[in-house]
Design an enzyme around this catalytic site. Structure first.
Site, short mmCIF file in Angstrom:
data_model
loop_
_atom_site.label_atom_id
_atom_site.label_comp_id
_atom_site.label_asym_id
_atom_site.label_seq_id
_atom_site.Cartn_x
_atom_site.Cartn_y
_atom_site.Cartn_z
N SER A 249 29.77 35.22 10.48
CA SER A 249 28.86 34.53 11.20
C SER A 249 28.92 33.13 10.66
O SER A 249 29.81 32.60 9.62
CB SER A 249 27.40 35.09 10.83
N LYS A 250 27.83 32.32 11.35
CA LYS A 250 28.08 30.77 10.88
C LYS A 250 28.03 30.39 9.56
O LYS A 250 28.76 29.61 9.09
CB LYS A 250 26.78 30.04 11.74
N ARG A 251 27.33 31.49 8.69
CA ARG A 251 27.19 31.01 7.52
C ARG A 251 28.70 31.09 6.50
O ARG A 251 28.74 30.45 5.37
CB ARG A 251 26.19 31.79 6.61
N GLY A 253 31.33 29.60 7.96
CA GLY A 253 32.02 28.45 8.45
C GLY A 253 32.24 28.66 10.11
O GLY A 253 31.29 29.32 10.56
#
Ligand code: GLU
Length: 484
Positions: A249-251, A253
């Site tokens: 997920s976004k966390r 990268g």
């Protein structure tokens, strides 16, 4: 063989979904079948035409061409689920008529209450089938009165066995499957049902997708059977995880294919990397699409989750850059540089960095280190200042050469410079390091012939003059921001 990739246009193409698309593509091409692109847009509130367009663009950029789809048409259209409501409703009517589906009048609040109560008792929430018990007369009366009703599939008792091409035999307990809503009260089919009806109508033979869909698959297999057809073959590949073991997920990268394009990765490196994530393969890792097609085999795909490893992607991208024809590399490098960068400079720097570049997004910074270097720190400036005779000689040589040097011309010029130094007993290091510092303010960087070829005569001379002036006047090089 007919497979489909069925993205929902509610977000941009995720790197994990791109892997699903890729496996479908590889299987279709490997088996000589058809690759269908279907847009699963039954969630009208969250679906967006611009997102659909961006997903198609990302797939095209990756080189995954489809045979049938909303843009190219085909014999099984339309290829947007929202345009197939008539087919979904006809199938729902069939299930109602054969007693395999029923109307449900339960309002959302009641369903929410059931959910809450189940969770509080640690049970999996399930619909309690209150409306299944309604007499036919009452159902009619309430429908005639215009009361909103959803249609639910009546899940048959017993466990569901999914025969999976990657995972083998997967058993899903019937307890996990509440009677799903197949048509919502507003009259639109839900995902599970629309997917089954469309897969049937489109003659899909193999459904290849992430294993997060396994519970859906159990429901869908029952729905295929209820509609009287064989279910397609299933293949559930593992998920892509971040380094910490969580879903990518976004966390962790960048997660969207478009992010990687913006960062300047090559599509062939991404395809290569995604294919090999969770694919047991030999020593050979740099594989193009044709090789991947030739070697695709469900038996090679692992059922365990794969961890996304950016360093591996970087390595593959770098390998791909090194393998590009110099002109192709130069084109890709140059298009990332600021507008107005002289083509001679772009060409020299492209050649300079082909052996070391990791991704094209790094091109501007690599070029700026030569084209717009920061002032040299005092200790380096001192090294350059100690070599004033050498720099003066280089100034003469550069002044007498063409406005732009080719790398070969720059090499010749440096050879003359070195011969001059040799006659005077000046070692290579005392010739080249001061020159590099004067031209780039740094001790390390691309090979000097490329640096000389990237700077026109005027720029090279002014940098030498600046350094030499620093020597004569004993002044440090002005730093930007120093106001008179
Ligand atoms: N639209 C679904 C998704 O994006 C498709 C899943 C499937 O392949 O059936 O997850």
């Amino acid at each position: 063989m007919r497979v489909r990739f069925a993205p929902s246009p509610t977000g941009s193409l995720h790197i994990g979904s791109a892997r699903t698309a890729l496996y479908n593509y590889l299987f279709a091409r490997h088996s000589g079948g058809s690759f269908v692109l279907r847009v699963d847009d039954t969630d009208l509130a969250r679906s967006d035409g611009a997102l659909e367009a961006s997903i198609l663009e990302d797939l095209r950029w990756l080189g995954l061409a489809w045979d049938e789809g909303p843009d190219v048409g085909g014999p099984s259209g339309p290829y947007r689920q929202s345009e197939r409501s008539r087919q979904h409703m006809a199938a729902a009517e069939h299930l109602l008529a054969t007693g395999q589906a029923y109307r449900c009048f339960c309002p959302e609040e009641r369903l929410e209450e059931l959910r809450r109560a189940a969770l509080a008792e640690g049970r999996t929430p399930r619909y309690d089938r209150r409306c299944l018990a309604l007499p036919e007369r009452e159902v009619r009366r309430r429908l005639d009165a215009g009361e909103p009703a959803a249609i639910r599939f009546r899940v048959p008792a017993g466990e569901v066995v999914v025969d999976d091409l990657i995972r083998g035999r997967v058993v899903i307990g019937a307890d996990a499957l509440s009677d799903p809503i197949i048509v919502r009260s507003e009259g639109l089919a839900g995902y599970n049902f629309a997917s089954v009806v469309d897969d049937r109508d489109m003659g899909i033979t193999h459904v290849i997708r992430g294993d997060d869909h396994l519970t859906n698959t159990a429901r869908q297999q029952l729905l295929f059977e209820a509609l009287g057809g064989p279910a397609p073959r299933w293949a559930h590949h593992s998920m892509v995880l971040g380094r910490d073991g969580g879903k990518l997920s976004k966390r962790h990268g960048a997660t969207a294919v478009g992010d990687y394009r913006d960062l300047g990765y090559l599509p062939e490196a991404i395809v290569n990397y995604l294919a090999l994530l969770g694919w047991s393969h030999g020593e050979d890792e740099v594989l193009d699409l044709d090789r991947l097609v030739a070697e695709f085999d469900f038996a090679k795909l692992s059922s365990s989750p794969a961890v996304f490893d950016l360093a591996k992607l970087d390595w593959l991208d770098h390998e791909r850059i090194m393998a590009l024809a110099p002109e192709e590399h130069e084109r890709r490098f140059a298009e990332r540089l600021p507008a107005g960068t002289p083509p001679q400079a772009a060409a020299a720097l492209a050649a300079a960095f082909q052996p070391s570049l990791v991704r094209y997004g790094d091109a501007p910074a690599a070029a700026a280190a030569v084209l717009a270097p920061p002032p040299a720190p005092p200790d380096l400036l001192a090294v350059a200042l100690a070599a004033a005779p050498q720099l003066t000689r280089m100034r003469e040589l550069r002044a007498g050469a063409p406005e732009w040097l080719t790398p070969a011309g720059a090499r010749d010029l440096l050879a003359t410079y070195r011969a001059w130094g040799k006659e005077r007993g000046i070692g290579a290091r005392d010739l080249l390091m001061p020159l590099r510092i004067a031209l780039t303010s740094a001790q390390h960087g691309p090979e000097l012939p490329f640096v000389l070829a990237a700077l026109d005569r005027e720029t090279a001379l002014s940098r030498l003059d600046l350094t030499l002036a620093g020597n004569a006047a004993g002044e440090p090089t002005p730093t930007p921001g120093d106001q008179p």
